[in-house]
Each structure stands twice: as structure tokens, then as C-alpha cells.
Design an enzyme around this catalytic site. Structure first.
Site, PDB file in Angstrom:
ATOM      1  N   LYS A 202       0.815  -1.219   0.000  1.00 55.82           N
ATOM      2  CA  LYS A 202       0.000   0.000   0.000  1.00 55.82           C
ATOM      3  C   LYS A 202       0.851   1.271   0.000  1.00 55.82           C
ATOM      4  O   LYS A 202       0.397   2.317  -0.430  1.00 55.82           O
ATOM      5  CB  LYS A 202      -0.961  -0.006   1.186  1.00 55.82           C
ATOM      6  CG  LYS A 202      -2.032  -1.074   1.031  1.00 55.82           C
ATOM      7  CD  LYS A 202      -3.126  -0.956   2.061  1.00 55.82           C
ATOM      8  CE  LYS A 202      -4.227  -1.975   1.814  1.00 55.82           C
ATOM      9  NZ  LYS A 202      -3.767  -3.383   2.003  1.00 55.82           N
TER      10      LYS A 202
HETATM   11  C1  LIG Z   1      -4.349  -4.447   1.337  1.00 59.01           C
HETATM   12  C2  LIG Z   1      -3.587  -5.718   1.194  1.00 59.01           C
HETATM   13  C3  LIG Z   1      -3.993  -6.741   0.311  1.00 59.01           C
HETATM   14  C4  LIG Z   1      -5.275  -6.649  -0.500  1.00 59.01           C
HETATM   15  O1  LIG Z   1      -5.197  -5.667  -1.515  1.00 59.01           O
HETATM   16  P1  LIG Z   1      -6.535  -5.102  -2.196  1.00 59.01           P
HETATM   17  O2  LIG Z   1      -6.097  -3.958  -2.996  1.00 59.01           O
HETATM   18  O3  LIG Z   1      -7.427  -4.687  -1.047  1.00 59.01           O
HETATM   19  O4  LIG Z   1      -7.138  -6.203  -2.994  1.00 59.01           O
HETATM   20  C5  LIG Z   1      -3.199  -7.869   0.188  1.00 59.01           C
HETATM   21  N1  LIG Z   1      -2.074  -8.015   0.931  1.00 59.01           N
HETATM   22  C6  LIG Z   1      -1.650  -7.054   1.791  1.00 59.01           C
HETATM   23  C7  LIG Z   1      -0.428  -7.298   2.587  1.00 59.01           C
HETATM   24  C8  LIG Z   1      -2.387  -5.881   1.963  1.00 59.01           C
HETATM   25  O5  LIG Z   1      -1.963  -4.945   2.820  1.00 59.01           O
END
Ligand SMILES: *Cc1c(COP(=O)(O)O)cnc(C)c1O
Length: 472
Positions: free
Chosen positions: A113
Site C-alpha cells: 500500500k
Molecule cells: C491491502 C492488502 C492486500 C489486498 O489488496 P486489495 O487492494 O485490497 O485487494 C493484500 N495483501 C496485503 C499485505 C495488503 O496490505
């Protein structure tokens, strides 16, 4: 480039106009009127670009109301080797010929993120300075999103972050990561309650329109379009790193929750990147896997949502999914509005008997799910076979990705977090603790800065009001 709503109720707007807002006024999500098409000549020219230049080329196609030199400066300030730990930003690791891991989690909070959120922080600051305004970001977190937002917004002029988290319910690592921030514009609020209490407070405050307006309350949730665009870049980068020329196809395996990450892959494919399959992996919360297999989208209730060892994929509904359904229905806004009228009433919708279900394969999507036992086995297997340690989310992607792997099509599995964040599962898989990356060794010993509050909307409003009046 203009942006419209998936539900048709928003006059076309520019990128800067949709940047700070979450939802469209009609409850839909912002989408570009059309996807920019990348020519073969452009794809050839982009192959040799570094991350920053590639990001500039891609973002310029979606952002036409920020001067080019400003956009370039924002990108260069965001994607540095200081912030992302290496010059590639998203390095590709080859496990064996045709099987790769794209490293997306080398940012400040060790999760993917950061890639979008760091850009968002700089875009927000730029836009707020331009319009001479300030923003108070209010959010609820049980882990990754909150810390990623705080590390992106720390020290930014004109921005405060109020982040609610359930007191004592996050891992020690996650708690320390957030609470050790000493920046004056970051406010950690530990709520005596569970995550849903935190989320309810955020909803209640956001629904008070007068308070929201007077205090310039905003969010950074995963439906923000700028976050999706930022993520499109690494699909191109990963493609170039795993192939020799642009006649080749690749497939991506994506550990999914809110459909934000894989939505960016869908956009890249719509732009013309030669992606064969977008392999969507869920954990035990398999609402999306179920849709791609059956055509039925049935969001779960909170009580039906399981707490798993890949917690960032523990979702009851997928907030970005509406963007894909909009494309699947050929941008039929009335249809999307009708389907989400059901969803917003807590109901399911079923496309299995419609022509849309057949069309899913034209978009390259396939899916599968994972569970705790498979996740632990995958971590162990990847470690023994390749001496690479992956986290629980990445393991779900690897498990489902390998099940769909085809000869002659390189498979790129997206690494969404570092193993160090999930020590308990790593110990279960390989019998030893994961190593901490440099700088994280003594995280839990750092002084912490946070306040504790009851799950009381009035008390939280009063606290926000007080801080807004206190600091500049
Ligand atoms: C947020 C997250 C996801 C999921 O991603 P999306 O964009 O919500 O599908 C997967 N793995 C990690 C470690 C995350 O922080």
C-alpha cells in the site's frame, strides 16, 4: 482526461477535482471516461525506462491538470531509493525460469500500500497548497492501511491524520509502527472496543455533514482513484522485467481483498499491456473467488467474515469491485446502479444467467482461494525450494498462481507484504523467526504517542475539534 461515476450521476470532472474526494455524489466510484491506449511504439519506448520515468509516462495519461514539471517533481520526490530501499522501487525476483515475485513491499510500512499511499501524500499536499486549504483525514484501521496512510502523510503541511484503532487488538509490530510516530500532525486514537466500533465512529462522523464540512474531513480509503493509477505503474514495470520483448504475454497472481491491487492490473490490461491472465487469489474470505467461479456476488456480513492469518485480505465486500462490473457491463450506469442498490441493501446479485458471465474470460480473470494450511505449506515450500521467505498474503497469491500456471507464460506473483510483519505464521511454517529489515530491529522499544478513548462519537468529535484549533 475526464472522470465520471460508475453510476452515471456525476458531471465529468478533472483528476484534481476527484483527487481529494472518495465517493461520487451518487454513491458510485470515479472512473476515467475511456482508458488511454498504449501503442506498440510507446510500449517499445517504455521498456527501457526507470521507475520514475515510467510512472511519469503512465500518470500523464490520467492526469492532465497538473503541469508536467510539477507532476515530474512529485513523482521524483515519491519514488526514491531512500523511501523504497532500492533503485528499482519494485524489484523482480526470479524463483526459477518463468516464475517470479514482484517486490512491492519495500516501503516504510513493509506492505504494498505504500507505493500508492506515498504518492497520494505528495499529491494531497500539492493540491492543498494550490487551493490554500487543509484536510483532516479520518480513518479506522486494524493494521496495514492506517500505518501506510500515517507514513505517507507525516509532516505534510495542511494535513492531519486521525486514525482510530481497536485498543490492544493489533499485533505489537503494527501497534509500534503506528504509535512510534512522533509527528505533530499524526493522531493515533486507540478505542476501547473492536475494529467495527472504530469503523462505526468514522461513519457517524462522516454522516454529520455540518461537522464534516466545518472540519474538512476526508479519507484515504482504497476507492481513491489516484491509488489505483499509482498501482498501474508496477504492472508495466513487472512486465518489462520478466520479458525480453513486447510480443510476449505474462500472467499476474494477485493476493486480493478490496480489489484495489488487481483493479490496477485490469486497467493496465485495458490500456494494452499484454497480460494473459489476472489470477485473483482470496483467503478463506472467498467472496471474489465465488463471483469469478459462479457469477454470484454475495457480500458477507461482519459475523460471516473470518479472521485469518492473511488479515489484510479479510473483507466482507470488495470496495473497488464496482469498477470492474462497470467495464463488464460496457459502462451501463443504470445497470451498475441497480446491482449496487441490491448490494447496499445487504443482498447479493447473480450474473450467471446473463451474457456478462461469459464475457468475464475476455477480461483475463481467473481465480482461486487459499486457507491457513495451504498458506503455511506454501511458505515452507517456497523457503525450502528457493530460499526465499514470503509473507502470508504473498503465499496465498503464490498458491493460487501456481495452480493456474501455464507453460510458456511467465507468472509474476505480487509480493504484498514482508514476512517480518507476520512472525507467528513464519515460525509455524519454518520453525524460526523472520529477520527484521534494517531499521525495524527495535521498533517495539521506541516511545509511543497515542491517546485512549471510549467508543463514543461525541468524544471523538470533541477531540478532533480541539486538535484542529490547537495546532497550525
Ligand atoms: C491491502 C492488502 C492486500 C489486498 O489488496 P486489495 O487492494 O485490497 O485487494 C493484500 N495483501 C496485503 C499485505 C495488503 O496490505
Amino acid at each position: 482526461m475526464r472522470y465520471i461515476s460508475t453510476r452515471g450521476g456525476m458531471p465529468p470532472k478533472s483528476f484534481s477535482e476527484i483527487l481529494l474526494s472518495g465517493l461520487s455524489p451518487d454513491g458510485g466510484l470515479a472512473i476515467p471516461e475511456t482508458y488511454p491506449q498504449i501503442t506498440a511504439a510507446e510500449l517499445d519506448a517504455w521498456r527501457g525506462l526507470n521507475y520514475q520515468s515510467l510512472a511519469f509516462e503512465i500518470l500523464s495519461r490520467f492526469v492532465d491538470d497538473i503541469p508536467a514539471e510539477d507532476l515530474r517533481r512529485i513523482i521524483d520526490r515519491t519514488y526514491t531509493s531512500e523511501i523504497f530501499g532500492n533503485t528499482d522501487i519494485t524489484p523482480l525476483k526470479t524463483l526459477e525460469p518463468g516464475l517470479h515475485i514482484l517486490g512491492l513491499s519495500n516501503g516504510p510500512t513493509l506492505a504494498f500500500k505504500d507505493i500508492a499511499m506515498q504518492l497520494l501524500g505528495n499529491l494531497f499536499q500539492y493540491q492543498l497548497e494550490k487551493i490554500g486549504n487543509e484536510l483532516n483525514i479520518l480513518g479506522a484501521t486494524s493494521g496495514d492501511t492506517g500505518s501506510s496512510a500515517e507514513y505517507a502523510m507525516r509532516g505534510k503541511r495542511g494535513i492531519r491524520v486521525f486514525m482510530l484503532s481497536p485498543l490492544g487488538k493489533m499485533s505489537r509490530f503494527q501497534t509500534a509502527q503506528m504509535f512510534s510516530l512522533q509527528d505533530k500532525n499524526i493522531f493515533n486514537i486507540a478505542i476501547r472496543g473492536v475494529f467495527d466500533d472504530c469503523q462505526d465512529i468514522v461513519k457517524a462522523v462522516s454522516n454529520d455533514r455540518a461537522f464534516k464540512q466545518a472540519h474538512r474531513i476526508g479519507t484515504v480509503n482504497s476507492i481513491n482513484w489516484a491509488r489505483i493509477v499509482a498501482q498501474v505503474v508496477y504492472y508495466f514495470k513487472g512486465y518489462f522485467a520478466a520479458t525480453k520483448n513486447n510480443d510476449e504475454q505474462v500472467s499476474f497472481a494477485v493476493p486480493s481483498g478490496n480489489f484495489g491491487n488487481i483493479c490496477a492490473g485490469h486497467v493496465a490490461r485495458m490500456m494494452g499491456l499484454p497480460i494473459k491472465h489476472l489470477i485473483l487469489a482470496t483467503n478463506e474470505n472467498d467472496v471474489l473467488d465465488e463471483f469469478f467461479k459462479t457469477g454470484i456476488y454475495r457480500p458477507r456480513t461482519t459475523t460471516e467474515t473470518k479472521h485469518t492469518s492473511s488479515p489484510s485480505m479479510d473483507i466482507s465486500k470488495a470496495s473497488n469491485f464496482e469498477r470492474f462490473i462497470s467495464d463488464l457491463t460496457s459502462r451501463n450506469a443504470n445497470q451498475v446502479a441497480e446491482l449496487w442498490a441490491e448490494v447496499d441493501n445487504g443482498k447479493a446479485f447473480d450474473l450467471s444467467a446473463t451474457p456478462f458471465f461469459e464475457k468475464i474470460k475476455d477480461y483475463g480473470f481467473v481465480s482461486g482461494n487459499s486457507n491457513h494450511a495451504a498458506r503455511i505449506a506454501t511458505i515452507r515450500e517456497i523457503y525450502q525450494k528457493y530460499h526465499v521467505l514470503v509473507d502470508t498474503h504473498t503465499a496465498d497469491g503464490l498458491k493460487v498462481g501456481q495452480a493456474h500456471r501455464e507453460a510458456d507464460i511467465p507468472l509474476i506473483c505480487l509480493e504484498t507484504a514482508q514476512a517480518a510483519k507476520f512472525a507467528e505464521s513464519i515460525i509455524e511454517a519454518i520453525g524460526q523467526e523472520p529477520k527484521r529489515p534494517a531499521g525495524f530491529e527495535n521498533l517495539e522499544d521506541l516511545p509511543q504517542r497515542y491517546v485512549v478513548k471510549d467508543a463514543d462519537v461525541q468524544a471523538i468529535k470533541a477531540y478532533i475539534d480541539e486538535q484542529c484549533n490547537a495546532s497550525v
